[in-house]
Design a protein around this motif. Structure first.
Motif, PDB file in Angstrom:
ATOM      1  N   ARG A 137       9.933   0.348 -21.247  1.00 23.79           N
ATOM      2  CA  ARG A 137       9.682  -1.267 -20.896  1.00 23.79           C
ATOM      3  C   ARG A 137       9.176  -2.361 -22.110  1.00 23.79           C
ATOM      4  NH1 ARG A 137       5.957   2.923 -19.541  1.00 23.79           N
ATOM      5  NH2 ARG A 137       4.207   2.375 -19.038  1.00 23.79           N
ATOM      6  N   ILE A 138       9.246  -3.837 -21.730  1.00 25.70           N
ATOM      7  CA  ILE A 138       9.170  -4.668 -22.316  1.00 25.70           C
ATOM      8  C   ILE A 138       8.835  -5.933 -22.442  1.00 25.70           C
ATOM      9  CG2 ILE A 138      10.398  -6.115 -25.001  1.00 25.70           C
ATOM     10  CD1 ILE A 138      12.069  -4.152 -25.079  1.00 25.70           C
ATOM     11  N   VAL A 139       7.423  -6.956 -22.491  1.00 25.98           N
ATOM     12  CA  VAL A 139       6.651  -7.627 -22.348  1.00 25.98           C
ATOM     13  C   VAL A 139       6.674  -9.132 -23.301  1.00 25.98           C
ATOM     14  CG1 VAL A 139       5.134  -8.649 -20.937  1.00 25.98           C
ATOM     15  CG2 VAL A 139       5.537  -6.623 -20.668  1.00 25.98           C
ATOM     16  N   PHE A 140       8.261 -10.408 -22.733  1.00 25.76           N
ATOM     17  CA  PHE A 140       7.763 -11.148 -23.858  1.00 25.76           C
ATOM     18  C   PHE A 140       6.614 -12.302 -22.581  1.00 25.76           C
ATOM     19  CE2 PHE A 140      11.088  -8.946 -25.266  1.00 25.76           C
ATOM     20  CZ  PHE A 140      11.152 -10.047 -26.532  1.00 25.76           C
ATOM     21  N   ARG A 141       5.992 -13.265 -23.728  1.00 24.43           N
ATOM     22  CA  ARG A 141       5.375 -14.044 -23.291  1.00 24.43           C
ATOM     23  C   ARG A 141       6.745 -15.745 -23.267  1.00 24.43           C
ATOM     24  NH1 ARG A 141      -0.454 -12.726 -25.912  1.00 24.43           N
ATOM     25  NH2 ARG A 141      -0.772 -11.346 -24.927  1.00 24.43           N
ATOM     26  N   GLN A 142       6.927 -15.891 -22.448  1.00 17.53           N
ATOM     27  CA  GLN A 142       7.954 -16.891 -22.155  1.00 17.53           C
ATOM     28  C   GLN A 142       7.397 -19.006 -22.550  1.00 17.53           C
ATOM     29  OE1 GLN A 142      11.450 -17.243 -22.877  1.00 17.53           O
ATOM     30  NE2 GLN A 142      12.516 -18.596 -21.926  1.00 17.53           N
ATOM     31  N   PRO A 143       7.109 -19.887 -23.786  1.00 19.20           N
ATOM     32  CA  PRO A 143       6.738 -20.604 -23.851  1.00 19.20           C
ATOM     33  C   PRO A 143       7.938 -21.442 -23.252  1.00 19.20           C
ATOM     34  CG  PRO A 143       8.537 -20.340 -25.678  1.00 19.20           C
ATOM     35  CD  PRO A 143       8.566 -18.982 -25.186  1.00 19.20           C
ATOM     36  N   VAL A 144       6.535 -23.159 -22.271  1.00 24.81           N
ATOM     37  CA  VAL A 144       7.270 -23.466 -21.122  1.00 24.81           C
ATOM     38  C   VAL A 144       8.116 -24.532 -22.684  1.00 24.81           C
ATOM     39  CG1 VAL A 144       4.811 -23.634 -19.986  1.00 24.81           C
ATOM     40  CG2 VAL A 144       5.130 -25.338 -21.976  1.00 24.81           C
ATOM     41  N   GLU A 145       8.962 -25.113 -21.174  1.00 26.40           N
ATOM     42  CA  GLU A 145      10.180 -26.151 -22.262  1.00 26.40           C
ATOM     43  C   GLU A 145       9.773 -27.121 -23.848  1.00 26.40           C
ATOM     44  OE1 GLU A 145      13.466 -26.968 -23.303  1.00 26.40           O
ATOM     45  OE2 GLU A 145      12.731 -25.625 -21.210  1.00 26.40           O
ATOM     46  N   TYR A 151       8.342 -22.499 -30.356  1.00 21.84           N
ATOM     47  CA  TYR A 151       7.915 -21.052 -30.192  1.00 21.84           C
ATOM     48  C   TYR A 151       9.108 -20.072 -30.567  1.00 21.84           C
ATOM     49  CZ  TYR A 151       2.920 -22.031 -30.073  1.00 21.84           C
ATOM     50  OH  TYR A 151       1.533 -22.252 -30.669  1.00 21.84           O
ATOM     51  N   GLY A 152      10.136 -20.088 -29.284  1.00 24.83           N
ATOM     52  CA  GLY A 152      11.403 -19.853 -29.430  1.00 24.83           C
ATOM     53  C   GLY A 152      11.070 -19.276 -27.618  1.00 24.83           C
ATOM     54  N   GLY A 153      12.151 -19.400 -28.118  1.00 25.01           N
ATOM     55  CA  GLY A 153      12.358 -18.144 -25.788  1.00 25.01           C
ATOM     56  C   GLY A 153      13.672 -17.606 -25.800  1.00 25.01           C
ATOM     57  N   LEU A 154      13.310 -17.011 -24.404  1.00 22.71           N
ATOM     58  CA  LEU A 154      14.580 -16.069 -24.155  1.00 22.71           C
ATOM     59  C   LEU A 154      15.620 -16.683 -23.883  1.00 22.71           C
ATOM     60  CD1 LEU A 154      12.098 -13.190 -22.901  1.00 22.71           C
ATOM     61  CD2 LEU A 154      13.974 -12.995 -24.655  1.00 22.71           C
ATOM     62  N   CYS A 155      16.669 -17.091 -23.578  1.00 29.13           N
ATOM     63  CA  CYS A 155      16.991 -17.483 -23.192  1.00 29.13           C
ATOM     64  C   CYS A 155      17.977 -16.839 -21.816  1.00 29.13           C
ATOM     65  CB  CYS A 155      19.035 -17.895 -24.223  1.00 29.13           C
ATOM     66  SG  CYS A 155      17.830 -19.104 -25.322  1.00 29.13           S
ATOM     67  N   HIS A 156      18.233 -15.277 -21.881  1.00 27.40           N
ATOM     68  CA  HIS A 156      19.808 -14.490 -21.296  1.00 27.40           C
ATOM     69  C   HIS A 156      18.224 -13.686 -20.969  1.00 27.40           C
ATOM     70  CE1 HIS A 156      22.050 -15.855 -24.954  1.00 27.40           C
ATOM     71  NE2 HIS A 156      23.305 -15.782 -23.260  1.00 27.40           N
ATOM     72  N   LEU A 157      17.925 -14.539 -19.506  1.00 24.44           N
ATOM     73  CA  LEU A 157      17.152 -13.340 -18.716  1.00 24.44           C
ATOM     74  C   LEU A 157      17.729 -13.197 -17.157  1.00 24.44           C
ATOM     75  CD1 LEU A 157      14.659 -16.956 -17.949  1.00 24.44           C
ATOM     76  CD2 LEU A 157      14.461 -14.578 -19.806  1.00 24.44           C
ATOM     77  N   ASP A 158      19.323 -12.723 -17.159  1.00 26.78           N
ATOM     78  CA  ASP A 158      19.919 -11.912 -16.477  1.00 26.78           C
ATOM     79  C   ASP A 158      19.026 -10.172 -16.323  1.00 26.78           C
ATOM     80  OD1 ASP A 158      20.845 -11.649 -18.678  1.00 26.78           O
ATOM     81  OD2 ASP A 158      22.814 -11.045 -17.660  1.00 26.78           O
ATOM     82  N   GLU A 159      18.336  -9.974 -16.724  1.00 29.89           N
ATOM     83  CA  GLU A 159      18.588  -8.444 -17.695  1.00 29.89           C
ATOM     84  C   GLU A 159      16.641  -8.424 -17.106  1.00 29.89           C
ATOM     85  OE1 GLU A 159      19.513  -6.919 -20.672  1.00 29.89           O
ATOM     86  OE2 GLU A 159      21.578  -7.308 -20.295  1.00 29.89           O
ATOM     87  N   VAL A 160      15.685  -9.379 -16.464  1.00 30.11           N
ATOM     88  CA  VAL A 160      14.647  -9.870 -16.172  1.00 30.11           C
ATOM     89  C   VAL A 160      14.588  -8.191 -15.359  1.00 30.11           C
ATOM     90  CG1 VAL A 160      13.015 -11.061 -15.537  1.00 30.11           C
ATOM     91  CG2 VAL A 160      14.493 -11.593 -17.500  1.00 30.11           C
ATOM     92  N   HIS A 161      13.363  -8.132 -15.485  1.00 28.87           N
ATOM     93  CA  HIS A 161      12.825  -6.786 -14.648  1.00 28.87           C
ATOM     94  C   HIS A 161      12.014  -7.013 -13.163  1.00 28.87           C
ATOM     95  CE1 HIS A 161      11.756  -2.918 -12.702  1.00 28.87           C
ATOM     96  NE2 HIS A 161      10.917  -3.238 -12.723  1.00 28.87           N
ATOM     97  N   GLY A 162      10.995  -8.076 -13.677  1.00 26.87           N
ATOM     98  CA  GLY A 162       9.898  -9.102 -13.261  1.00 26.87           C
ATOM     99  C   GLY A 162       9.084 -10.068 -14.333  1.00 26.87           C
TER     100      GLY A 162
END
Length: 193
Positions: A137-145, A151-162
């Motif tokens: 399991r991998i957890v990322f903190r996604q910054p607000v816009e 901070y950089g962000g995840l762009c491809h969120l189609d694989e998000v489990h929760g």
């Protein structure tokens, strides 16, 4: 903002009351992430980007009893984190190392938690997928816009489990990815608040 927090951590760690306050402020964030990833004492948690006050690692150990390997690319931050944990008697089950999350140097893990300030989150996710095991399991903190560029962000969120929602100024969500035996993430789409 990133440089301010990095400097602040290095300063406040020397004073136990401020160390405890800074540590305490992140407790609700980590509680939600522990629940999201289902972390237990059986897990080996990799915390990438621990900083001089490894509050995420501390909370995980205190909440679950899991073993935590915390990495930071700044040798001074690692040295300070090791010093403070030992000084305050909080070093049980936590190993602090210099590291930047490059795939050839990543230790084995069942859960990885990536700090907000890790800029190239997409590359980090690829690195973790390459070395992680089935069910990891991998957890990322996604910054607000407003903080995405810094901070950089995840762009491809189609694989998000929760995901869980966070009440922080710089980030409002933590995302969970679960690795499949093929090295890619499984998608389930669960959500909690």
């Amino acid at each position: 903002m990133k440089k301010l927090f990095k400097s602040l951590e290095k300063t406040v760690g020397a004073f136990y009351p401020t160390f405890c306050l800074y540590h305490y402020l992140y407790k609700p964030v980590v509680e939600k992430e522990v629940e999201l990833a289902g972390i237990t004492k059986e897990d080996t948690v990799l915390n990438i980007g621990c900083g001089a006050i490894p509050f995420t690692a501390l909370h995980i150990v205190q909440m679950t009893g899991a073993k935590v390997i915390a990495l930071d690319k700044d040798p001074e931050a690692v040295r300070m984190a090791q010093h403070y944990l030992k000084k305050y008697g909080l070093d049980k089950n936590i190993e602090i190392r210099v590291g930047n999350g490059s795939p050839e140097k990543l230790p084995s893990f069942t859960v990885a938690l990536i700090a907000l300030h890790i800029k190239d989150k997409e590359q980090m996710l690829k690195n973790l997928k390459n070395v992680g095991s089935d069910g990891g399991r991998i957890v990322f903190r996604q910054p607000v816009e407003a903080y995405r560029e810094e901070y950089g962000g995840l762009c491809h969120l189609d694989e998000v489990h929760g995901k869980v929602f966070q009440n922080m100024k710089t980030f409002k969500q933590s995302y969970l990815f679960v690795l499949s035996s093929k090295g890619s993430s499984q998608r389930r789409g669960g959500e909690t608040s």
